[in-house]
Write a protein that holds these residues in place. Structure first.
Motif, PDB file in Angstrom:
ATOM      1  N   PRO A 102      10.060 -66.286 -36.601  1.00  0.00           N
ATOM      2  CA  PRO A 102       9.460 -65.616 -37.761  1.00  0.00           C
ATOM      3  C   PRO A 102      10.271 -64.437 -38.311  1.00  0.00           C
ATOM      4  CG  PRO A 102       8.464 -64.810 -35.762  1.00  0.00           C
ATOM      5  CD  PRO A 102       9.442 -65.876 -35.337  1.00  0.00           C
ATOM      6  N   CYS A 103      11.271 -63.971 -37.536  1.00  0.00           N
ATOM      7  CA  CYS A 103      11.962 -62.749 -37.960  1.00  0.00           C
ATOM      8  C   CYS A 103      13.049 -63.068 -38.979  1.00  0.00           C
ATOM      9  CB  CYS A 103      12.615 -62.052 -36.774  1.00  0.00           C
ATOM     10  SG  CYS A 103      11.509 -61.874 -35.401  1.00  0.00           S
ATOM     11  N   GLU A 104      13.083 -62.249 -39.990  1.00  0.00           N
ATOM     12  CA  GLU A 104      14.186 -62.303 -40.952  1.00  0.00           C
ATOM     13  C   GLU A 104      14.856 -60.931 -40.907  1.00  0.00           C
ATOM     14  OE1 GLU A 104      12.746 -63.736 -44.780  1.00  0.00           O
ATOM     15  OE2 GLU A 104      11.339 -65.033 -43.717  1.00  0.00           O
ATOM     16  N   TYR A 105      16.106 -60.884 -41.298  1.00  0.00           N
ATOM     17  CA  TYR A 105      16.870 -59.648 -41.153  1.00  0.00           C
ATOM     18  C   TYR A 105      17.449 -59.228 -42.499  1.00  0.00           C
ATOM     19  CZ  TYR A 105      16.283 -61.351 -36.478  1.00  0.00           C
ATOM     20  OH  TYR A 105      15.711 -61.834 -35.324  1.00  0.00           O
ATOM     21  N   VAL A 106      17.248 -57.986 -42.818  1.00  0.00           N
ATOM     22  CA  VAL A 106      17.802 -57.433 -44.053  1.00  0.00           C
ATOM     23  C   VAL A 106      18.760 -56.336 -43.593  1.00  0.00           C
ATOM     24  CG1 VAL A 106      17.252 -56.206 -46.184  1.00  0.00           C
ATOM     25  CG2 VAL A 106      15.695 -57.986 -45.322  1.00  0.00           C
ATOM     26  N   ILE A 107      20.050 -56.582 -43.778  1.00  0.00           N
ATOM     27  CA  ILE A 107      21.058 -55.673 -43.216  1.00  0.00           C
ATOM     28  C   ILE A 107      21.696 -54.886 -44.361  1.00  0.00           C
ATOM     29  CG2 ILE A 107      23.192 -55.578 -41.835  1.00  0.00           C
ATOM     30  CD1 ILE A 107      21.623 -58.674 -41.221  1.00  0.00           C
ATOM     31  N   VAL A 108      21.525 -53.590 -44.303  1.00  0.00           N
ATOM     32  CA  VAL A 108      21.917 -52.749 -45.443  1.00  0.00           C
ATOM     33  C   VAL A 108      22.929 -51.688 -44.983  1.00  0.00           C
ATOM     34  CG1 VAL A 108      21.030 -51.396 -47.390  1.00  0.00           C
ATOM     35  CG2 VAL A 108      19.538 -53.078 -46.282  1.00  0.00           C
ATOM     36  N   GLU A 136      21.353 -45.579 -51.380  1.00  0.00           N
ATOM     37  CA  GLU A 136      20.297 -45.729 -52.388  1.00  0.00           C
ATOM     38  C   GLU A 136      18.916 -45.787 -51.712  1.00  0.00           C
ATOM     39  OE1 GLU A 136      19.565 -48.890 -55.782  1.00  0.00           O
ATOM     40  OE2 GLU A 136      21.642 -48.936 -55.163  1.00  0.00           O
ATOM     41  N   VAL A 137      18.851 -46.541 -50.620  1.00  0.00           N
ATOM     42  CA  VAL A 137      17.582 -46.669 -49.870  1.00  0.00           C
ATOM     43  C   VAL A 137      17.155 -45.293 -49.351  1.00  0.00           C
ATOM     44  CG1 VAL A 137      16.583 -47.537 -47.710  1.00  0.00           C
ATOM     45  CG2 VAL A 137      17.848 -49.089 -49.201  1.00  0.00           C
ATOM     46  N   LYS A 138      18.103 -44.564 -48.764  1.00  0.00           N
ATOM     47  CA  LYS A 138      17.781 -43.246 -48.194  1.00  0.00           C
ATOM     48  C   LYS A 138      17.277 -42.312 -49.292  1.00  0.00           C
ATOM     49  CE  LYS A 138      21.267 -43.541 -44.495  1.00  0.00           C
ATOM     50  NZ  LYS A 138      22.491 -42.993 -43.912  1.00  0.00           N
ATOM     51  N   ALA A 139      17.967 -42.305 -50.436  1.00  0.00           N
ATOM     52  CA  ALA A 139      17.583 -41.410 -51.533  1.00  0.00           C
ATOM     53  C   ALA A 139      16.188 -41.779 -52.047  1.00  0.00           C
ATOM     54  CB  ALA A 139      18.615 -41.491 -52.657  1.00  0.00           C
ATOM     55  N   ALA A 140      15.921 -43.065 -52.210  1.00  0.00           N
ATOM     56  CA  ALA A 140      14.620 -43.504 -52.730  1.00  0.00           C
ATOM     57  C   ALA A 140      13.502 -43.190 -51.722  1.00  0.00           C
ATOM     58  CB  ALA A 140      14.664 -44.995 -53.036  1.00  0.00           C
ATOM     59  N   THR A 141      13.799 -43.314 -50.431  1.00  0.00           N
ATOM     60  CA  THR A 141      12.808 -43.008 -49.395  1.00  0.00           C
ATOM     61  C   THR A 141      12.478 -41.513 -49.427  1.00  0.00           C
ATOM     62  OG1 THR A 141      13.755 -44.755 -48.036  1.00  0.00           O
ATOM     63  CG2 THR A 141      12.286 -43.228 -46.925  1.00  0.00           C
ATOM     64  N   TYR A 177       7.717 -46.660 -46.214  1.00  0.00           N
ATOM     65  CA  TYR A 177       7.536 -46.883 -47.660  1.00  0.00           C
ATOM     66  C   TYR A 177       8.096 -48.266 -48.023  1.00  0.00           C
ATOM     67  CZ  TYR A 177       6.646 -41.874 -47.636  1.00  0.00           C
ATOM     68  OH  TYR A 177       6.129 -40.633 -47.366  1.00  0.00           O
ATOM     69  N   PRO A 178       7.432 -49.325 -47.571  1.00  0.00           N
ATOM     70  CA  PRO A 178       7.982 -50.671 -47.788  1.00  0.00           C
ATOM     71  C   PRO A 178       8.114 -51.063 -49.257  1.00  0.00           C
ATOM     72  CG  PRO A 178       5.761 -50.791 -46.849  1.00  0.00           C
ATOM     73  CD  PRO A 178       6.176 -49.357 -46.813  1.00  0.00           C
ATOM     74  N   ASP A 179       7.228 -50.522 -50.117  1.00  0.00           N
ATOM     75  CA  ASP A 179       7.339 -50.852 -51.554  1.00  0.00           C
ATOM     76  C   ASP A 179       8.673 -50.338 -52.106  1.00  0.00           C
ATOM     77  OD1 ASP A 179       4.907 -52.129 -51.688  1.00  0.00           O
ATOM     78  OD2 ASP A 179       3.796 -50.288 -52.165  1.00  0.00           O
ATOM     79  N   VAL A 180       9.066 -49.158 -51.627  1.00  0.00           N
ATOM     80  CA  VAL A 180      10.341 -48.577 -52.059  1.00  0.00           C
ATOM     81  C   VAL A 180      11.492 -49.477 -51.611  1.00  0.00           C
ATOM     82  CG1 VAL A 180      11.894 -46.613 -51.654  1.00  0.00           C
ATOM     83  CG2 VAL A 180       9.455 -46.206 -52.029  1.00  0.00           C
ATOM     84  N   LEU A 181      11.407 -49.950 -50.369  1.00  0.00           N
ATOM     85  CA  LEU A 181      12.473 -50.813 -49.833  1.00  0.00           C
ATOM     86  C   LEU A 181      12.578 -52.103 -50.647  1.00  0.00           C
ATOM     87  CD1 LEU A 181      11.739 -50.369 -46.010  1.00  0.00           C
ATOM     88  CD2 LEU A 181      13.657 -49.412 -47.280  1.00  0.00           C
ATOM     89  N   LYS A 214      11.664 -52.613 -53.648  1.00  0.00           N
ATOM     90  CA  LYS A 214      12.156 -52.346 -55.006  1.00  0.00           C
ATOM     91  C   LYS A 214      13.684 -52.173 -55.003  1.00  0.00           C
ATOM     92  CE  LYS A 214      11.172 -49.507 -58.988  1.00  0.00           C
ATOM     93  NZ  LYS A 214      10.888 -48.142 -59.375  1.00  0.00           N
ATOM     94  N   VAL A 215      14.159 -51.314 -54.121  1.00  0.00           N
ATOM     95  CA  VAL A 215      15.608 -51.025 -54.102  1.00  0.00           C
ATOM     96  C   VAL A 215      16.404 -52.276 -53.720  1.00  0.00           C
ATOM     97  CG1 VAL A 215      17.421 -49.651 -52.988  1.00  0.00           C
ATOM     98  CG2 VAL A 215      15.249 -48.579 -53.589  1.00  0.00           C
ATOM     99  N   LEU A 216      15.840 -53.072 -52.810  1.00  0.00           N
ATOM    100  CA  LEU A 216      16.581 -54.230 -52.303  1.00  0.00           C
ATOM    101  C   LEU A 216      16.274 -55.513 -53.095  1.00  0.00           C
ATOM    102  CD1 LEU A 216      16.099 -53.399 -48.512  1.00  0.00           C
ATOM    103  CD2 LEU A 216      18.167 -53.049 -49.866  1.00  0.00           C
ATOM    104  N   GLY A 217      15.363 -55.411 -54.037  1.00  0.00           N
ATOM    105  CA  GLY A 217      15.031 -56.582 -54.862  1.00  0.00           C
ATOM    106  C   GLY A 217      14.365 -57.694 -54.074  1.00  0.00           C
ATOM    107  N   LEU A 218      13.477 -57.311 -53.149  1.00  0.00           N
ATOM    108  CA  LEU A 218      12.795 -58.322 -52.321  1.00  0.00           C
ATOM    109  C   LEU A 218      11.378 -58.573 -52.846  1.00  0.00           C
ATOM    110  CD1 LEU A 218      13.887 -56.989 -48.824  1.00  0.00           C
ATOM    111  CD2 LEU A 218      14.518 -59.193 -49.780  1.00  0.00           C
ATOM    112  N   PRO A 219      10.880 -59.808 -52.690  1.00  0.00           N
ATOM    113  CA  PRO A 219       9.520 -60.101 -53.159  1.00  0.00           C
ATOM    114  C   PRO A 219       8.456 -59.479 -52.249  1.00  0.00           C
ATOM    115  CG  PRO A 219      10.508 -62.041 -52.111  1.00  0.00           C
ATOM    116  CD  PRO A 219      11.572 -60.985 -52.150  1.00  0.00           C
ATOM    117  N   ASP A 220       7.230 -59.398 -52.754  1.00  0.00           N
ATOM    118  CA  ASP A 220       6.127 -58.738 -52.037  1.00  0.00           C
ATOM    119  C   ASP A 220       5.757 -59.416 -50.724  1.00  0.00           C
ATOM    120  OD1 ASP A 220       5.943 -56.847 -53.913  1.00  0.00           O
ATOM    121  OD2 ASP A 220       4.147 -57.634 -54.912  1.00  0.00           O
TER     122      ASP A 220
END
Ligand SMILES: Cc1cc2nc3c(=O)[nH]c(=O)nc-3n(C[C@H](O)[C@H](O)[C@H](O)COP(=O)(O)O)c2cc1C
Length: 225
Positions: free
Chosen positions: A44-50, A57-62, A176-180, A182-188
């Motif tokens: 079930p695990c998926e990996y998003v490596i940033v 960008e992620v750090k600033a948005a967080t 703040y998963p919504d922020v992540l 948004k920045v990473l362009g991932l679906p809900d």
């Protein structure tokens, strides 16, 4: 390095050097960790490596979201009765003692929190994600599969040790998963379970001189014959 050495050597790293982790090492670690077991081999695990500018960008948005109330995708409770509470407070006290942060020093505590939001200076972060269509497929969540994510996380962290890397399994990067998304362009439907900031440890940093305690074996294990 044998497995036991890697297990003993691993510790949560809360200060990283800025040196980037080569992409092929991140790939090698993540690919090897695919061998981690999962219930029903559901994987079930998926990996998003940033890394790099995207992680900045992620750090600033967080940080920009830091005034909002955190809303984790996978809800957690912080209600720790004894004896679990004392272990948690012992951890907090231990880290803050190494950092020289007193209970009263609100500014230093706030600065330390901001450092955490900046992923403790890590140049990369492996986010472990699970699909909502699987996690929430029935009335009760597929919580066993969060356990699978834990197995994968530890496997990643042990493999990291073998490369001279440090890491930390952490909730803070996913508050703040919504922020992540948004920045990473991932679906809900991509739910953030945990983040694993990863990089080369700054061993001179006082935070990394802290070694967390463990209960003695006889307190937590019973052997039957
Ligand atoms: C699911 C999970 C979430 C965690 N989240 C955080 C976190 O948000 N911030 C933090 O400083 N440490 C976090 N930790 C690290 C724990 O504090 C740490 O694993 C524990 O104190 C044991 O120390 P060690 O990892 O150095 O052995 C987390 C660990 C786990 C397993």
């Amino acid at each position: 390095m044998n497995v036991k050495e890697a297990v003993i050597k691993r510790q949560s790293i809360r200060a990283f050097k800025p040196d980037p982790v080569p992409k092929d090492i991140l790939e090698e670690i993540t690919e090897a960790a695919l061998r981690a077991p999962s219930a029903g081999n559901s994987q079930p695990c998926e990996y998003v490596i940033v890394s790099g500018a995207k992680l900045d960008e992620v750090k600033a948005a967080t940080l920009a979201a830091a005034t909002e109330t955190p809303k984790l995708d996978i809800p957690i409770s912080t209600n720790y009765p004894e004896p679990w509470r004392s272990r948690y407070t012992g951890l907090m006290r231990g880290v803050q003692e190494k950092l020289g942060i007193s209970r009263e020093d609100k500014q230093k505590r706030a600065d330390w929190n901001i450092w955490g939001m900046k992923l403790w200076g890590a140049p990369s972060c492996i986010y472990v994600v699970i699909d909502k269509n699987f996690y929430n497929a029935s009335e009760i969540p597929n919580s066993l599969n969060i356990f699978d994510c834990g197995l994968a996380t530890q496997t990643i962290m042990l493999l990291a040790v073998g490369h001279g890397l440090g890491s930390i399994p952490a909730i803070l990067p996913v508050i703040y998963p919504d922020v992540l998304r948004k920045v990473l362009g991932l679906p809900d439907n991509k739910l953030f379970v945990v983040g694993i900031p990863i990089g080369y440890p700054d061993w001179d940093h006082p935070a990394n001189k802290f070694r967390s305690a463990r209960e003695p074996l006889e307190n937590v294990a019973k052997f039957y014959r």
